[in-house]
Design a protein around this motif. Structure first.
Motif, short mmCIF file in Angstrom:
data_model
loop_
_atom_site.label_atom_id
_atom_site.label_comp_id
_atom_site.label_asym_id
_atom_site.label_seq_id
_atom_site.Cartn_x
_atom_site.Cartn_y
_atom_site.Cartn_z
N GLN A 6 0.85 -1.20 0.00
CA GLN A 6 0.00 0.00 0.00
C GLN A 6 0.88 1.25 0.00
O GLN A 6 1.57 1.53 0.98
CB GLN A 6 -0.88 0.01 1.25
N LYS A 7 0.83 1.98 -1.11
CA LYS A 7 1.66 3.19 -1.21
C LYS A 7 0.82 4.43 -0.94
O LYS A 7 -0.31 4.55 -1.44
CB LYS A 7 2.31 3.25 -2.59
N PHE A 8 1.36 5.35 -0.19
CA PHE A 8 0.68 6.62 0.09
C PHE A 8 1.54 7.77 -0.43
O PHE A 8 2.71 7.87 -0.09
CB PHE A 8 0.42 6.76 1.60
N ARG A 150 11.74 11.85 -9.69
CA ARG A 150 10.50 12.38 -9.11
C ARG A 150 9.36 11.37 -9.28
O ARG A 150 9.23 10.74 -10.32
CB ARG A 150 10.11 13.72 -9.75
N GLY A 151 8.57 11.25 -8.24
CA GLY A 151 7.46 10.30 -8.28
C GLY A 151 7.91 8.86 -8.04
O GLY A 151 7.14 7.91 -8.21
N GLY A 152 9.17 8.69 -7.61
CA GLY A 152 9.77 7.35 -7.53
C GLY A 152 9.18 6.42 -6.49
O GLY A 152 9.43 5.20 -6.54
N SER A 153 8.37 6.94 -5.57
CA SER A 153 7.77 6.04 -4.57
C SER A 153 6.83 5.04 -5.24
O SER A 153 6.64 3.92 -4.73
CB SER A 153 6.99 6.83 -3.52
N ASP A 154 6.22 5.44 -6.35
CA ASP A 154 5.36 4.49 -7.09
C ASP A 154 6.19 3.28 -7.50
O ASP A 154 5.74 2.13 -7.40
CB ASP A 154 4.80 5.14 -8.38
N THR A 155 7.40 3.54 -7.97
CA THR A 155 8.26 2.46 -8.44
C THR A 155 8.71 1.57 -7.27
O THR A 155 8.75 0.34 -7.39
CB THR A 155 9.46 3.04 -9.20
N ALA A 207 1.06 12.22 -17.58
CA ALA A 207 0.06 11.95 -16.53
C ALA A 207 0.81 11.50 -15.28
O ALA A 207 1.13 10.33 -15.13
CB ALA A 207 -0.91 10.86 -16.99
N LYS A 208 1.12 12.45 -14.40
CA LYS A 208 2.08 12.12 -13.34
C LYS A 208 1.47 11.26 -12.23
O LYS A 208 2.13 10.97 -11.23
CB LYS A 208 2.69 13.39 -12.76
N VAL A 209 0.23 10.82 -12.42
CA VAL A 209 -0.41 9.99 -11.39
C VAL A 209 0.39 8.71 -11.12
O VAL A 209 0.39 8.21 -10.00
CB VAL A 209 -1.90 9.75 -11.74
MG MG Z 1 3.40 10.73 -7.39
#
Ligand code: MG
Ligand code: ADP
Ligand code: ASP
Length: 414
Positions: A6-8, A150-155, A207-209
């Motif tokens: 679960q990522k926040f 940037r946004g690397g927590s998704d990965t 789409a940076k989502v």
């Molecule tokens: Mg993000």
């Protein structure tokens, strides 16, 4: 053992009240019989403010030191998250990337994950703890701290899910993946299921989502992702293999990316080897080049343009200026005020006339196209930045809202 990663995201953990809401979502997952592995981003705005601090010291700080600095944001968030779970009666252990370990290559500020150790996570789960992992960071084989872009927590989340053979839940500040950024196009619709391939294009086109690398990982290891809102129970968007997406449409989504700069080399001698020299130098510096345009040659000279991410434009400009001097080009011009507008959909593989319709809509709105690039499932146009929102809304109306109307009429006539 059923595990859910679960990522926040940053806005979800923006303050202590919100962290408590996230912790309660984790607890309700446990109550449904899952084991949870939490991945947290830094609190909203923190990564930006760390970057600003660094920029006050130097316009081009060493990338190793940037990683050292940026890794702080996530470390702070996971400790607070774990403390909150403890307070609510659920023992948790926060872990930085190096403690897992999440091993990456050594390309600082945009490292790629190479290996993940799962033993410590599995042991913690078996002992009854909830692991709370720092997103966005890793460690090289030489013990250097790295970050994943940037946004690397998704990965981080998707890679952990792949390693643990788990599903992945991305909890964010929108209720799923939409047909366009809902902050720009209020009439954008939530997509219930989207294929990896389409999501990959949407992500890489602005789409940076979801961070693009997270989708690459998901496709490679078949990780099912559920993108949903942290703040509601609503079903979100599932990112899944193509065969599971029943509804086929020509255009699934529209994106805008204002994070690119265009660099033009004016009056380049038009002879073999020049393009290779320029783009090899950029590649050697790990700079990703996007749209490339070379004009028709006049009297042995041509103009050559390409786009790069704004964060790399200084570096790219510097490299290209040196080469321009060596090869006797006239000058190098940089334009930061551009936007890349794209339409994406698997249905484009077999549809015709889509590009023509796109260019017509832009023309009708008085928008000039500076560059075009296409793949089997997308068409992108580079335009002036000031027209970005107008273009997205107009294209959304043409390709997505129109279609809904068409489908409704069909239904009625059945
Ligand atoms: Mg993000
Ligand atoms: P987080 O901090 O949770 O990682 P991000 O800010 O990285 O969240 O990503 C979520 C944002 O992505 C949304 O607030 C939205 O503005 C933006 N976004 C852009 N395009 C889309 C899209 N097609 N669907 C959903 N959100 C999008
Ligand atoms: N904190 C990092 C960023 O702002 C990573 C992330 O949020 O995914 O880019």
């Amino acid at each position: 053992m059923k595990i859910l990663v679960q990522k926040f995201g940053g806005t979800s953990v923006a303050n202590l009240e919100r962290i408590e809401l996230c912790a309660k979502r984790v607890i309700s997952t446990l109550e449904k019989g899952y084991k949870s592995v939490v991945v947290s981003s830094a609190m909203a705005g923190e990564t930006d403010s760390l970057i600003n601090l660094a920029r006050q010291v130097s316009s081009r700080p060493p990338e190793r030191e940037m990683d050292m600095l940026l890794a702080i944001g996530e470390q702070r968030a996971i400790a607070l998250f774990a403390m909150t779970l403890y307070k609510l009666g659920y023992p948790a252990v926060s872990l930085c990337g190096w403690q897992i370990p999440i091993i990456t290559d050594n390309v600082h500020t945009k490292a790629r994950i190479r290996k993940i150790g799962v033993r410590r996570l599995l042991n913690l789960i078996e002992e009854g703890y909830i692991p709370v992992v720092a997103g966005f960071q890793g460690i090289t084989e030489d013990w250097e701290i790295t970050t994943l872009g940037r946004g690397g927590s998704d990965t981080t989340a998707v890679a952990l899910a792949a390693a643990l053979k788990a599903n992945c839940e991305i909890n964010t500040d929108v209720s799923g993946v939409f047909t366009a950024d809902p902050r720009i196009v209020p009439s954008a619709r939530k997509i219930s299921k989207i294929s990896y391939e389409e999501m990959l294009e949407l992500a890489s086109l602005g789409a940076k989502v979801m961070q693009i690398r997270s989708v690459e990982f998901a496709a490679k290891y078949n990780v099912r992702i559920h993108v949903r809102s942290t703040f509601s129970e609503e079903e979100g968007t599932w990112i899944v293999p193509e065969e599971e997406v029943m509804e086929k449409v020509v255009v699934r989504g529209i994106t805008v990316d204002t994070n690119e700069s265009r660099i033009t080399i004016v009056k380049v001698p038009d002879k073999p080897g020049i393009a290779a020299q320029i783009f090899k130098a950029l590649g050697d510096a790990h700079i990703v080049v996007d749209m490339i345009v070379q004009n028709v040659s006049h009297e042995g000279y041509t103009d050559m343009s390409f786009t790069v991410n704004k964060t790399e434009a200084d570096k790219a400009e510097e490299i290209v200026k040196k080469i321009a001097e060596d090869i006797g080009a006239k000058e190098v011009i940089r334009d930061d005020k551009v936007a890349k507008i794209s339409i994406v959909g698997i249905g484009m593989k077999s549809a015709y006339g889509v590009a023509g319709r796109m260019f017509e809509i832009l023309a009708k709105n008085g928008i000039n196209i500076k560059a075009i690039s296409t793949s089997e499932i997308k068409i992108s146009c580079l335009i002036e930045e000031k027209y970005a929102e107008l273009a997205v809304r107009a294209l959304h109306e043409e390709f997505i809202e129109e279609i809904e109307e068409f489908e409704t009429i069909n239904d009625k006539n059945k």
